[in-house]
Design an enzyme around this catalytic site. Sequence first.
Site, PDB file in Angstrom:
ATOM      1  N   SER A 128      -0.779  -4.742 -14.448  1.00  0.00           N
ATOM      2  CA  SER A 128      -2.176  -4.532 -14.827  1.00  0.00           C
ATOM      3  C   SER A 128      -2.219  -3.790 -16.149  1.00  0.00           C
ATOM      4  O   SER A 128      -1.355  -2.941 -16.424  1.00  0.00           O
ATOM      5  CB  SER A 128      -2.845  -3.693 -13.743  1.00  0.00           C
ATOM      6  OG  SER A 128      -4.075  -3.199 -14.215  1.00  0.00           O
ATOM      7  N   TYR A 152      -3.172   3.989  -8.557  1.00  0.00           N
ATOM      8  CA  TYR A 152      -2.959   2.535  -8.558  1.00  0.00           C
ATOM      9  C   TYR A 152      -2.131   2.129  -9.776  1.00  0.00           C
ATOM     10  O   TYR A 152      -1.115   1.429  -9.670  1.00  0.00           O
ATOM     11  CB  TYR A 152      -4.314   1.804  -8.562  1.00  0.00           C
ATOM     12  CG  TYR A 152      -4.208   0.348  -8.960  1.00  0.00           C
ATOM     13  CD1 TYR A 152      -3.601  -0.572  -8.119  1.00  0.00           C
ATOM     14  CD2 TYR A 152      -4.711  -0.109 -10.195  1.00  0.00           C
ATOM     15  CE1 TYR A 152      -3.489  -1.916  -8.497  1.00  0.00           C
ATOM     16  CE2 TYR A 152      -4.604  -1.430 -10.570  1.00  0.00           C
ATOM     17  CZ  TYR A 152      -3.993  -2.337  -9.723  1.00  0.00           C
ATOM     18  OH  TYR A 152      -3.871  -3.647 -10.095  1.00  0.00           O
ATOM     19  N   LYS A 156       1.878   0.500 -10.328  1.00  0.00           N
ATOM     20  CA  LYS A 156       2.275  -0.640 -11.165  1.00  0.00           C
ATOM     21  C   LYS A 156       3.350  -0.206 -12.165  1.00  0.00           C
ATOM     22  O   LYS A 156       4.289  -0.948 -12.436  1.00  0.00           O
ATOM     23  CB  LYS A 156       1.061  -1.212 -11.913  1.00  0.00           C
ATOM     24  CG  LYS A 156       0.024  -1.862 -10.999  1.00  0.00           C
ATOM     25  CD  LYS A 156       0.540  -3.153 -10.394  1.00  0.00           C
ATOM     26  CE  LYS A 156      -0.489  -3.867  -9.550  1.00  0.00           C
ATOM     27  NZ  LYS A 156       0.060  -4.979  -8.777  1.00  0.00           N
TER      28      LYS A 156
HETATM   29  P1  NAD Z   1      -6.437  -9.558  -3.689  1.00  0.00           P
HETATM   30  O1  NAD Z   1      -6.580  -8.330  -2.876  1.00  0.00           O
HETATM   31  O2  NAD Z   1      -7.526 -10.561  -3.660  1.00  0.00           O
HETATM   32  O3  NAD Z   1      -5.070 -10.312  -3.328  1.00  0.00           O
HETATM   33  C1  NAD Z   1      -3.922  -9.598  -2.896  1.00  0.00           C
HETATM   34  C2  NAD Z   1      -3.382 -10.326  -1.680  1.00  0.00           C
HETATM   35  O4  NAD Z   1      -2.206  -9.643  -1.233  1.00  0.00           O
HETATM   36  C3  NAD Z   1      -4.358 -10.322  -0.498  1.00  0.00           C
HETATM   37  O5  NAD Z   1      -4.438 -11.633   0.033  1.00  0.00           O
HETATM   38  C4  NAD Z   1      -3.737  -9.359   0.508  1.00  0.00           C
HETATM   39  O6  NAD Z   1      -4.038  -9.724   1.838  1.00  0.00           O
HETATM   40  C5  NAD Z   1      -2.250  -9.509   0.174  1.00  0.00           C
HETATM   41  N1  NAD Z   1      -1.422  -8.334   0.500  1.00  0.00           N
HETATM   42  C6  NAD Z   1      -1.643  -7.046   0.145  1.00  0.00           C
HETATM   43  N2  NAD Z   1      -0.637  -6.279   0.612  1.00  0.00           N
HETATM   44  C7  NAD Z   1       0.234  -7.097   1.244  1.00  0.00           C
HETATM   45  C8  NAD Z   1       1.466  -6.890   1.912  1.00  0.00           C
HETATM   46  N3  NAD Z   1       1.992  -5.682   2.047  1.00  0.00           N
HETATM   47  N4  NAD Z   1       2.102  -7.968   2.442  1.00  0.00           N
HETATM   48  C9  NAD Z   1       1.580  -9.213   2.325  1.00  0.00           C
HETATM   49  N5  NAD Z   1       0.411  -9.469   1.715  1.00  0.00           N
HETATM   50  C10 NAD Z   1      -0.259  -8.407   1.164  1.00  0.00           C
HETATM   51  O7  NAD Z   1      -6.151  -9.083  -5.198  1.00  0.00           O
HETATM   52  P2  NAD Z   1      -6.133  -9.935  -6.528  1.00  0.00           P
HETATM   53  O8  NAD Z   1      -7.327  -9.554  -7.322  1.00  0.00           O
HETATM   54  O9  NAD Z   1      -5.858 -11.345  -6.230  1.00  0.00           O
HETATM   55  O10 NAD Z   1      -4.889  -9.267  -7.248  1.00  0.00           O
HETATM   56  C11 NAD Z   1      -3.579  -9.814  -7.142  1.00  0.00           C
HETATM   57  C12 NAD Z   1      -2.606  -8.885  -7.856  1.00  0.00           C
HETATM   58  O11 NAD Z   1      -3.030  -8.748  -9.216  1.00  0.00           O
HETATM   59  C13 NAD Z   1      -2.536  -7.489  -7.277  1.00  0.00           C
HETATM   60  O12 NAD Z   1      -1.187  -7.076  -7.295  1.00  0.00           O
HETATM   61  C14 NAD Z   1      -3.366  -6.678  -8.221  1.00  0.00           C
HETATM   62  O13 NAD Z   1      -2.944  -5.345  -8.275  1.00  0.00           O
HETATM   63  C15 NAD Z   1      -3.116  -7.384  -9.544  1.00  0.00           C
HETATM   64  N6  NAD Z   1      -4.208  -7.179 -10.500  1.00  0.00           N
HETATM   65  C16 NAD Z   1      -5.484  -7.516 -10.147  1.00  0.00           C
HETATM   66  C17 NAD Z   1      -6.523  -7.292 -11.033  1.00  0.00           C
HETATM   67  C18 NAD Z   1      -7.958  -7.611 -10.657  1.00  0.00           C
HETATM   68  O14 NAD Z   1      -8.869  -7.086 -11.299  1.00  0.00           O
HETATM   69  N7  NAD Z   1      -8.212  -8.467  -9.679  1.00  0.00           N
HETATM   70  C19 NAD Z   1      -6.260  -6.751 -12.297  1.00  0.00           C
HETATM   71  C20 NAD Z   1      -4.950  -6.444 -12.637  1.00  0.00           C
HETATM   72  C21 NAD Z   1      -3.918  -6.660 -11.720  1.00  0.00           C
END
Ligand code: NAD
Length: 348
Positions: A128, A152, A156
């Site tokens: 991120s 958070y 990362k």
């Molecule tokens: P999201 O919460 O929609 O998707 C994450 C998925 O991971 C979910 O389906 C959840 O059930 C699953 N999950 C979480 N912990 C788990 C575990 N221990 N074992 C198995 N499954 C698990 O989030 P997203 O927005 O799709 O983000 C995906 C990734 O991108 C994350 O790592 C997040 O930190 C990163 N990210 C997201 C954003 C944003 O704004 N959406 C920005 C920067 C980085």
Amino acid sequence: MTITQRILVTGGAGYIGTHTCVELLNAGYHVTVMDNFCNSKPEALKRVERITGKVIHCMEADIRNRAAVAQALVQSKATAVIHFAGLKAVGESATAPLAYYDNNVVGTLRLLEAMDECGVNTLVFSSSATVYGNPERLPFQETHRLLPTNPYGRTKLHIECMLRDLQASRPQWRIAILRYFNPVGAHPSGLIGEDPRGVPNNLMPFLSQVAVGRRNHLNIFGRDYSTPDGTGIRDYIHVTDLAIGHLRALEHLDKTTSSHTAGQCLELNLGTGKGHSVLDLVQAFKLASGRPIPYQFKARRAGDIAEFYADPTLASQLLGWAPTMNLQQICEDSWRWQRMNPDGYRSA
Ligand code: NAD
Ligand code: UDP
């Protein structure tokens, strides 16, 4: 060129994961998802199958379960992993830091151990832009210092450090660290999109819920920033553009040999390089939805930064990748998803 055909996608049922699964399946990859559904629903994967007309293999498991990850790698014959699984709420990470370190850092450690054990050495990791913290200069380049301001972001950063150490010790590994800016929008079919639990923390889902009538008005946090209209500026990137960035990263890693990596991870910003204010978004969403968006100005949100946007030059040069969707298209796609699914996947 050999194409990495079989991909294990951790967290593939989530917001960015589902959109990436669509692009992977459309491009001919075989996809296995591992998800514990702590922040998603199996319905999301059914929708991915509906959009693509392809089968998605799903294993309900936690990435902290090393044996389960190893089993998934073996059964799926995965040649690469795209790792999305993680907790992502900045505010919650401050009140439950241990849960964040456990899920994100320990979870990634277990995943890496299982990959090492199974000889799967290609990884694309969801980092991120939060790892940068307060900007010393804008736009953010990958060489900017890494000083996240919340737990958070620190999870990362810890993972990034772990990956850099791993890459340095294992020439055969190929690792891409992708730093996302603000992912927004939805698949143009309106079948998949962002489905936050409870009151959304982020601007776009909140705005969409105001437009659809689930919330009375938007609170705009701060009107006195040193930006042209006084509201905060971010780099909003369409989730499909972001998803395609993962395919380009995989293709790039596929062409990479140990002499190319020179012991270093590929570290790239995925953003548009353009900043938009909160009021820009309100205006674009109003136009896209044809609905009024009542708003009230409130005090600045603690920890918020005035401006935050990427320099995406490196991703463009190395991957030949560039975002294609503008703010208006982003809002139209977000609105279609919200209108068709006013209660998210619960509407199904
Ligand atoms: P999201 O919460 O929609 O998707 C994450 C998925 O991971 C979910 O389906 C959840 O059930 C699953 N999950 C979480 N912990 C788990 C575990 N221990 N074992 C198995 N499954 C698990 O989030 P997203 O927005 O799709 O983000 C995906 C990734 O991108 C994350 O790592 C997040 O930190 C990163 N990210 C997201 C954003 C944003 O704004 N959406 C920005 C920067 C980085
Ligand atoms: N924001 C807002 N009202 C909201 C949510 C967010 O005014 O209900 C503002 C926030 O202050 C920031 C921008 O919208 O300037 C983007 O916030 P978001 O939480 O979506 O992303 P982040 O701040 O994590 O980059």
